[in-house]
Design a protein around this motif. Structure first.
Motif, mmCIF file in Angstrom:
data_model
loop_
_atom_site.group_PDB
_atom_site.id
_atom_site.type_symbol
_atom_site.label_atom_id
_atom_site.label_comp_id
_atom_site.label_asym_id
_atom_site.label_seq_id
_atom_site.Cartn_x
_atom_site.Cartn_y
_atom_site.Cartn_z
ATOM 1 N N GLU A 8 18.289 -6.374 -13.225
ATOM 2 C CA GLU A 8 20.009 -6.226 -13.005
ATOM 3 C C GLU A 8 19.440 -7.252 -12.247
ATOM 4 O OE1 GLU A 8 22.465 -2.676 -12.888
ATOM 5 O OE2 GLU A 8 20.002 -1.731 -11.829
ATOM 6 N N ALA A 9 20.707 -8.402 -11.668
ATOM 7 C CA ALA A 9 20.481 -9.709 -11.100
ATOM 8 C C ALA A 9 22.058 -9.290 -10.188
ATOM 9 C CB ALA A 9 20.466 -11.177 -11.614
ATOM 10 N N ALA A 10 21.301 -9.350 -9.085
ATOM 11 C CA ALA A 10 22.920 -9.411 -7.907
ATOM 12 C C ALA A 10 22.076 -9.674 -6.447
ATOM 13 C CB ALA A 10 22.337 -7.372 -7.705
ATOM 14 N N ASP A 11 23.609 -9.937 -6.323
ATOM 15 C CA ASP A 11 23.443 -10.288 -4.813
ATOM 16 C C ASP A 11 23.465 -9.923 -3.751
ATOM 17 O OD1 ASP A 11 25.493 -8.594 -4.133
ATOM 18 O OD2 ASP A 11 27.604 -9.549 -4.453
ATOM 19 N N GLU A 12 23.604 -9.679 -2.644
ATOM 20 C CA GLU A 12 22.648 -9.599 -1.192
ATOM 21 C C GLU A 12 23.020 -8.159 -1.182
ATOM 22 O OE1 GLU A 12 26.596 -11.456 -0.108
ATOM 23 O OE2 GLU A 12 24.912 -12.388 -0.846
ATOM 24 N N THR A 13 24.185 -7.630 -2.037
ATOM 25 C CA THR A 13 24.640 -6.279 -1.667
ATOM 26 C C THR A 13 23.859 -5.097 -3.001
ATOM 27 O OG1 THR A 13 26.702 -6.773 -3.434
ATOM 28 C CG2 THR A 13 27.243 -7.494 -1.144
ATOM 29 N N TRP A 14 23.199 -6.165 -3.024
ATOM 30 C CA TRP A 14 22.583 -5.476 -4.127
ATOM 31 C C TRP A 14 22.844 -4.189 -4.895
ATOM 32 C CZ3 TRP A 14 18.200 -1.987 -2.806
ATOM 33 C CH2 TRP A 14 16.982 -1.439 -3.867
ATOM 34 N N LEU A 15 22.930 -2.708 -4.909
ATOM 35 C CA LEU A 15 23.007 -1.911 -5.479
ATOM 36 C C LEU A 15 24.887 -1.894 -5.766
ATOM 37 C CD1 LEU A 15 20.939 1.100 -4.636
ATOM 38 C CD2 LEU A 15 20.671 -1.073 -6.781
ATOM 39 N N PHE A 16 25.810 -2.341 -4.999
ATOM 40 C CA PHE A 16 27.502 -2.350 -4.651
ATOM 41 C C PHE A 16 27.733 -3.632 -4.987
ATOM 42 C CE2 PHE A 16 25.238 -0.083 -0.939
ATOM 43 C CZ PHE A 16 25.734 0.842 -1.613
ATOM 44 N N ASP A 17 26.624 -4.395 -5.694
ATOM 45 C CA ASP A 17 27.637 -5.928 -6.987
ATOM 46 C C ASP A 17 27.885 -4.952 -7.646
ATOM 47 O OD1 ASP A 17 27.748 -8.073 -7.714
ATOM 48 O OD2 ASP A 17 25.868 -9.026 -7.576
ATOM 49 N N PRO A 18 29.349 -5.802 -7.679
ATOM 50 C CA PRO A 18 30.283 -5.415 -8.995
ATOM 51 C C PRO A 18 29.723 -5.916 -10.391
ATOM 52 C CG PRO A 18 31.404 -6.130 -7.419
ATOM 53 C CD PRO A 18 30.290 -5.721 -6.834
ATOM 54 N N ASN A 19 29.392 -7.047 -10.530
ATOM 55 C CA ASN A 19 29.572 -8.413 -11.264
ATOM 56 C C ASN A 19 27.696 -8.595 -11.184
ATOM 57 O OD1 ASN A 19 32.150 -8.355 -10.947
ATOM 58 N ND2 ASN A 19 31.922 -9.609 -9.421
ATOM 59 N N SER A 20 26.313 -7.638 -11.294
ATOM 60 C CA SER A 20 25.965 -7.994 -11.405
ATOM 61 C C SER A 20 25.569 -8.032 -12.744
ATOM 62 C CB SER A 20 24.352 -6.683 -10.844
ATOM 63 O OG SER A 20 25.376 -5.561 -12.089
ATOM 64 N N ILE A 21 24.385 -8.873 -13.335
ATOM 65 C CA ILE A 21 24.002 -9.744 -14.694
ATOM 66 C C ILE A 21 23.019 -8.275 -15.218
ATOM 67 C CG2 ILE A 21 23.174 -11.043 -16.043
ATOM 68 C CD1 ILE A 21 24.615 -12.866 -13.854
ATOM 69 N N GLU A 22 23.390 -8.108 -16.592
ATOM 70 C CA GLU A 22 22.158 -7.255 -16.786
ATOM 71 C C GLU A 22 21.431 -7.808 -17.686
ATOM 72 O OE1 GLU A 22 24.899 -3.900 -18.121
ATOM 73 O OE2 GLU A 22 24.888 -3.122 -16.023
ATOM 74 N N GLY A 23 20.620 -6.817 -17.960
ATOM 75 C CA GLY A 23 19.594 -7.167 -19.599
ATOM 76 C C GLY A 23 18.698 -6.679 -19.167
ATOM 77 N N GLU A 24 17.884 -6.305 -20.587
ATOM 78 C CA GLU A 24 15.825 -5.642 -21.201
ATOM 79 C C GLU A 24 15.002 -5.488 -20.756
ATOM 80 O OE1 GLU A 24 19.213 -2.525 -23.989
ATOM 81 O OE2 GLU A 24 17.848 -4.133 -24.742
ATOM 82 N N TYR A 25 14.118 -5.608 -20.111
ATOM 83 C CA TYR A 25 12.918 -5.879 -20.490
ATOM 84 C C TYR A 25 11.596 -4.690 -21.373
ATOM 85 C CZ TYR A 25 7.832 -5.795 -19.344
ATOM 86 O OH TYR A 25 6.816 -6.226 -20.143
ATOM 87 N N ASP A 26 11.520 -4.594 -22.638
ATOM 88 C CA ASP A 26 11.048 -4.429 -23.801
ATOM 89 C C ASP A 26 9.871 -3.990 -23.163
ATOM 90 O OD1 ASP A 26 9.973 -2.752 -25.542
ATOM 91 O OD2 ASP A 26 10.641 -3.917 -27.249
ATOM 92 N N ALA A 27 9.333 -2.038 -22.473
ATOM 93 C CA ALA A 27 7.835 -2.174 -21.793
ATOM 94 C C ALA A 27 7.252 -1.062 -22.701
ATOM 95 C CB ALA A 27 8.264 -1.342 -20.650
#
Length: 423
Positions: A84-103
């Motif tokens: 998740e890429a989020a703004d300075e509000t971190w967990l409270f960013d309603p428009n965070s950009i999501e992706g996946e990392y295969d581990a």
């Protein structure tokens, strides 16, 4: 927890974990560079997605990139981390950009452990046959996943100094404080990279460090500061980053400096005696005349027969200026000195097994009394291994003179006074 389950954990789960994870540690170390390159490719792609969103106005400056382990997905056989890429509000960013990392590479050991547990439960005469239900095994397996997660955290922390040099990241619009964290979804996470473009006040920073508040200085970014001449001994700086900072003449003795990052810092005439430098990385630092007596910085597991956590990565001085530096009684197994400037540098009675000196001129380096088994040097390299140069006296620094034997005796006595220090 039932008595049978607790006994199963003590007699089967824990010994098996030690055996399996020791093998996994070996496999990880062999494949670490390949895994790092794969992560670097992934990170660049993730940053491209964020950059594309910023270009069309769908997201602003980024303050956090978070990698979250999803235990429920693990039970479905998918070792995917939510990014998740989020703004300075971190967990409270309603428009965070999501992706996946295969581990997936980090959790294959779980299949091995589960198969061994089930074999024990089905073994004729097993004390545990019929006494442990499948849901209890699944709960145990989820608990064991934390060890694979530790390796994912280790890899990302190792890769971040290179990851942030990719083109897509450098073009991102970022907040003044930017951080990459690895943890569990909506749970505890660990900082693996942090920058702070908001300048720290040097006077206030010196005052803060002088207070020596327990647990306050780890995971911190010290950037663009002149803190020369300070006594920072005994401070726990684990996982902190020091970038473009001046510490000339400072003391870092008896410190916890595990996995610290030092980039383009002036560390001239500094003292690091008896500090723990496991996994520390010094990149393009000026360290002329630095003293590293009795430091602990070996790679791998503290005890090769016992697994508690991922082994330490090699300490790295690659590309740094270590002219006239003194290493005495230093444990530097596996250390990386590639491309370092070593002129009149002394390694007295050091453990340099598996150390890498390729691309480094060692003709004016003294290795008297040191172990150099499997150390790598350029073909035709020559160095002095007898006749330690006279001890140097440096202005403003107390320096122990005398022979190697004198220094051995002195540092043995000092080391005995440091019992009980833990990583």
């Amino acid at each position: 927890m039932t008595t049978a389950l607790e006994q199963f954990k003590q007699e089967i789960v824990i010994p098996l974990r030690n055996q399996v994870m020791l093998r996994f540690e070996h496999i990880y170390q062999q494949n670490r560079e390949r895994l790092k390159k794969e992560f670097l490719h992934h990170f660049a792609k993730q940053c491209e997605c964020v950059l594309d969103a910023q270009k069309i106005g769908e997201h602003g400056a980024v303050g956090h990139i978070t990698y979250s382990m999803l235990r429920t997905r693990l039970m479905d056989g998918q070792a995917l981390y939510l990014t998740e890429a989020a703004d300075e509000t971190w967990l409270f960013d309603p428009n965070s950009i999501e992706g996946e990392y295969d581990a997936s590479w980090a959790f294959g050991y779980l299949d091995v452990m589960l198969a061994c547990w089930e074999e024990e439960l089905q073994r004729p005469g097993s004390l545990y046959a019929g006494s442990i239900a499948q849901p209890e095994l699944e709960h145990l397996l989820l608990k064991e996943a934390e060890h694979g997660h530790a390796y994912v955290t280790n890899l990302i922390h190792l890769a971040m100094p290179e990851a942030v040099q990719c083109v897509s990241f450098t073009h991102l619009e970022r907040c003044e404080v930017f951080e990459v964290r690895v943890g569990e979804y909506l749970d505890v996470s660990e900082s693996v990279y942090k920058t702070n473009d908001d300048p720290m006040d040097e006077t206030e920073t010196r005052k803060w460090l002088a207070e020596r508040v327990e647990g306050a200085y780890g995971y911190t970014a010290f950037e663009h500061l002149d803190l020369a001449g300070g006594d920072y001994s005994g401070i726990d700086f684990r996982y902190s980053a020091f970038r473009d900072a001046a510490f000339g003449g400072s003391q870092f003795e008896d410190n916890n400096l595990v996995n610290t990052v030092w980039e383009q810092c002036d560390l001239t005439d500094t003292r690091w005696n008896r500090s723990q430098l496991y996994g520390a990385r010094f990149r393009k630092c000026r360290m002329v005349g630095a003293i590293f007596h009795g430091i602990e910085a070996r790679q791998g597991l503290p005890d090769p027969e016992v697994w508690d956590a991922p082994g330490f990565n090699p300490v790295s001085f690659a590309g740094s200026d270590l002219r006239e530096a003194d290493f005495v009684l230093a444990d530097l197994q596996g250390a990386d000195f590639t491309g370092a400037l070593l002129e009149d540098t002394v390694f007295g009675v050091c453990n340099l097994t598996d150390a890498d000196f390729r691309g480094t001129d060692v003709s004016r380096v003294d290795f008297t009394g040191s172990r150099l088994e499997r150390a790598q040097m350029d073909i035709g390299a020559s160095c002095s291994i007898q006749g330690r140069p006279a001890a140097r006296t440096r202005e403003g620094l107390e320096h122990i003179g005398g022979t190697i034997e004198d220094q051995l005796a002195t540092f043995k006595a000092q080391s005995l006074q440091q019992k009980g220090r833990m990583v």
